[in-house]
Scaffold this active site. Structure first.
Site, PDB file in Angstrom:
ATOM      1  N   SER A   1       3.657   2.997  -3.180  1.00 49.08           N
ATOM      2  CA  SER A   1       4.059   4.395  -3.344  1.00 49.08           C
ATOM      3  C   SER A   1       4.540   4.596  -4.784  1.00 49.08           C
ATOM      4  O   SER A   1       3.776   4.399  -5.720  1.00 49.08           O
ATOM      5  CB  SER A   1       5.115   4.777  -2.309  1.00 49.08           C
ATOM      6  OG  SER A   1       5.284   6.172  -2.258  1.00 49.08           O
TER       7      SER A   1
ATOM      8  N   ASP B   1      -4.068   9.014   3.937  1.00 51.15           N
ATOM      9  CA  ASP B   1      -2.726   9.169   3.387  1.00 51.15           C
ATOM     10  C   ASP B   1      -2.404  10.648   3.149  1.00 51.15           C
ATOM     11  O   ASP B   1      -3.012  11.283   2.292  1.00 51.15           O
ATOM     12  CB  ASP B   1      -2.632   8.386   2.067  1.00 51.15           C
ATOM     13  CG  ASP B   1      -1.193   8.212   1.593  1.00 51.15           C
ATOM     14  OD1 ASP B   1      -0.355   9.052   1.943  1.00 51.15           O
ATOM     15  OD2 ASP B   1      -0.930   7.239   0.866  1.00 51.15           O
TER      16      ASP B   1
ATOM     17  N   HIS C   1       0.077   6.607   4.821  1.00 55.93           N
ATOM     18  CA  HIS C   1       0.705   6.105   3.589  1.00 55.93           C
ATOM     19  C   HIS C   1       1.067   4.618   3.678  1.00 55.93           C
ATOM     20  O   HIS C   1       1.199   3.950   2.666  1.00 55.93           O
ATOM     21  CB  HIS C   1       1.946   6.935   3.257  1.00 55.93           C
ATOM     22  CG  HIS C   1       2.478   6.703   1.881  1.00 55.93           C
ATOM     23  ND1 HIS C   1       1.672   6.698   0.759  1.00 55.93           N
ATOM     24  CD2 HIS C   1       3.736   6.456   1.425  1.00 55.93           C
ATOM     25  CE1 HIS C   1       2.407   6.470  -0.319  1.00 55.93           C
ATOM     26  NE2 HIS C   1       3.656   6.317   0.063  1.00 55.93           N
TER      27      HIS C   1
END
Length: 715
Positions: free
Chosen positions: A586, A661, A693
């Site tokens: 991330s 995602d 994600h």
């Protein structure tokens, strides 16, 4: 000959022992929160009135709801087999886990089984069906007395009072026009869209108009041909949702919309009911997120009543908490703010007069727990003992005297009893896996509820150290190093940097290592790597100046601080400066890719998961808080875009991304792969098809093995 044979046998035995005591990929993925985690007391919670607690105890396949007393006595209340036997009337399939329960009296708890709400009386051994909602219902929320239920169905809002039929309050809900759902992509502390009044006679709910927000396609690959599923994704600089708030009176059957004067794209947060239910409070934050106004609204008319105060900051204001009304004085409340640079508690009147600041200092409140029974004291957890510590305090509202109620160095998670006189303290540190104790108002231990054994005993684990180094501005940067168990300072070791580096995260705390990442660090240390982590400026719980150092320029100060970590590491005689790798997910994926491209080839290998590549492709609320808009900060966006540095890729870089995602859209790393192709740069890439994600389920085994193998083969 015999001596040589004996030596060979000893060496082989030691090798087998070492292999048996290494963490497997299955251990990391499947056991990191179970058999390789500290023992716990499942669903541990206080009873509402008596200073007694309950938890779930496992006995083979059976699960038992236990009650414990301050003296240490334990009483069985009901087990899963008995509960299932009484539920058979309502559902044929037995439950394999004790349901999540909530006490409503000292003898009665409630729980959901799918779409049905039940109560169970432990004294009468009696189960009752309290309510039922459609199986397709989402976002269900009960009033505090559990008599009423609100839910969302097909984006419309419903309220069900007792055994009456549900009332449908809205009829025009749709994919881009929602009611009762969380808004603003869960920023600003928002995690729900339904707000019951204290009595349960009124309810407030969000409405979000997303019609002007960009539709973003997620590619679904399980059909032939593939299909697209559209989600609403407001990208930086684009159209933002329009949010409003309504109040429904269950007795008068009346809906009132609050007249929230201001721009359509302002954010509404900190929703709080007044104790008398005649008013409701909310914060109105401008799109630039640098000016907050806290208003009081009339519930009956929907009109603005009072502007209590404003908060401004030349960078950003980020409200994440509601008002905390004093239980013995409905005209006073506590507000949490970072207006002086640190998150502290302020006492206000409902007319907006600041009475006093209750806490001060270069430290942050990380949790506000509530009040004692008399409403004379508040309870907080803070970083006052150190950024890597979490200690529990009592603060007197009148005198602002502060008392430390926990003392063991490490991280304390505390649950207070309704009286405010007793507390359940769950504590851990690098040395203590988990210790749960019942303490009193003076911080004295009444009883030890749990003392977990070391779940990693017998595993081949080296030491872990927490320490600080200095940033370029002389700020302390907290670091952690995990060493191989057979560490020898006369040898050279490769290093893997694990990085996140963004807001709302702090990686370095004095707590027992739990979870997949922690076990993976140990696994790589077992393979002969040193694993190093540093919390750079821009990360959390270090004050506003520390966090805002990256404002309008994401990826620059963070790299500078991470390179200070590299400077420290390469000064050590046992570090192989030619074998340094980096991994993150991330924001950590953004940082990993940044370090591979913008750190003068200091890193040989990198693995980036779900990485933001260009902040133009990330969501409005988060991105504009830290970067402003692409229009007002063109230079900052250009500097942060990793598409502009692909030419610098010389090491081995693996990008992985979930194709579904909805947080960091797949387009980010696909664009990077496209640019690498155009520039003839070598890049390794793996899409996790159908995953969001994060990569979950059995496919996480593939992910962790792939990451492990990538470092083993290339570093």
């Amino acid at each position: 000959m015999k001596k040589h044979l004996l030596i060979i046998i000893i060496v082989l035995t030691n090798l087998v022992f070492a292999q048996e005591n290494k963490f497997s990929t299955e251990d990391i993925v499947l056991n990191s929160y179970t058999t390789l985690a500290p023992s716990s007391m499942e669903q541990l919670k206080w009873l509402p009135n008596d200073a007694e607690y309950s938890y779930i105890e496992h006995d083979g396949k059976n699960q038992i709801l236990m009650k414990g007393t301050r003296s240490g006595k334990k009483i069985s209340l009901v087990d899963l087999e008995e509960l299932n036997s009484k539920l058979i009337v309502y559902e044929k399939k037995s439950n394999d886990r004790f349901p999540k329960y909530t006490w409503i009296t000292d003898s009665k708890f409630v729980f959901w089984i799918k779409n049905i709400l039940f109560s169970y009386d432990v004294r009468l051994k009696e189960i009752k069906k309290m309510n039922e909602i459609p199986t397709e219902a989402e976002d269900k929320s009960t009033s505090f007395d559990y008599k009423n239920i609100a839910y969302v169905l097909d984006y419309n809002f419903f309220v069900k009072s007792g055994s009456n039929d549900a009332e449908q309050l809205t009829h025009d809900g749709s994919y881009d026009f929602t009611y009762g759902k969380s808004v603003s992509r869960n920023e600003f502390g928002i995690n729900e869209g339904i707000f019951w009044s204290p009595s349960g006679k009124k309810i407030a709910f969000y409405h979000e108009d997303l019609r002007s927000v960009t539709d973003y396609p997620l590619l679904k690959l399980n059909t032939i041909p593939a299909k697209t599923e559209l989600i609403k994704y407001p990208m930086a600089g684009g159209k933002s949702p329009k949010v409003s708030l309504a109040v429904y009176d269950l007795e008068q059957k009346k809906t009132t919309w609050l007249e929230t004067i201001g721009p359509e794209d302002q954010y509404l947060t900190s929703i709080t009911w007044a104790p008398d239910e005649q008013s409701i409070y909310l914060g109105q934050l401008n799109r630039d997120q640098n000016h907050l106004k806290l208003y009081k609204y009339s519930v009956s008319s929907g009109k603005q009543d009072t502007l209590l105060f404003e908060e401004k900051n030349d960078k950003y204001v980020e409200p994440e908490d509601g008002l905390k009304f004093l239980p013995n004085d409905s005209e006073k409340f506590i507000w949490l703010s970072r207006r002086d640079g640190w998150k502290h508690a302020y006492l206000y009147t409902t007319k907006g007069k600041l009475i006093k600041q209750l806490t001060k200092g270069d430290w942050e409140i990380t949790e506000f727990h509530g009040f004692d029974g008399a409403g004379e004291n508040i309870f907080i957890t803070s970083t006052e003992a150190g950024p890597d510590q979490r200690q529990f305090y009592r603060v007197n509202i009148k005198t602002v005297e502060k008392n430390l109620l926990t003392s063991d160095a490490g991280s304390h998670s505390v649950d207070i009893h309704s009286s405010g006189f007793y507390f359940i303290d769950s504590y851990s540190s690098l040395e203590v896996p988990k210790r749960v104790r019942l303490i009193n108002y003076k911080g004295e231990t009444e009883s030890i509820l749990l003392n977990s054994p070391d779940p990693l005993i017998g595993k081949n684990i080296g030491k872990t150290e927490i320490f600080t180094i200095k940033a370029s501005d002389n700020t302390d940067l907290y670091c952690r190093t995990v060493f191989p168990s057979d560490f020898d300072a006369t040898k050279k070791y490769p290093v893997i940097i694990y990085v996140y580096g963004g807001p709302h995260a702090q990686l370095i705390t004095n707590t027992w290592p739990v979870g997949r990442y922690s076990l993976w660090f140990y696994r790589m240390a077992q393979e002969g790597y040193i694993v190093f982590t540093l919390d750079n400026r821009g990360s959390s719980n270090r004050g506003l100046e520390f966090e805002q150092a990256t404002f309008r320029n994401l990826g620059t100060v963070e790299i500078e601080d991470q390179l200070k970590g590299i400077e420290y590491l390469t000064s050590l005689p046992y570090i192989d400066s030619n074998r340094i790798g980096v991994y993150g997910w991330s924001y950590g994926g953004f940082m990993t890719t940044s370090l591979m491209l913008r750190a003068n080839n200091k890193f040989k290998v990198g693995v980036a998961g779900g990485a933001v590549i260009d902040w133009n492709m990330y969501e409005v609320m988060y991105t504009e808080r830290y970067m402003d808009t692409p229009e007002t900060n063109k230079e900052g966006y250009e500097k942060a875009s990793l598409l502009n540095y692909v030419d610098n890729l010389n090491g081995k870089l693996l990008l992985v991304h979930g194709t579904d995602d909805p947080t960091v859209v797949w387009q980010n790393t696909l664009r990077f792969a496209q640019e690498a192709m155009h520039k003839n740069k070598k890049l390794d890439y793996f899409p996790y098809v159908g995953h969001p994600h994060g990569v979950g389920g059995k496919d996480a085994i593939h992910l962790y093995q792939k990451i492990t193998d990538y470092f083993l083969e290339n570093l």
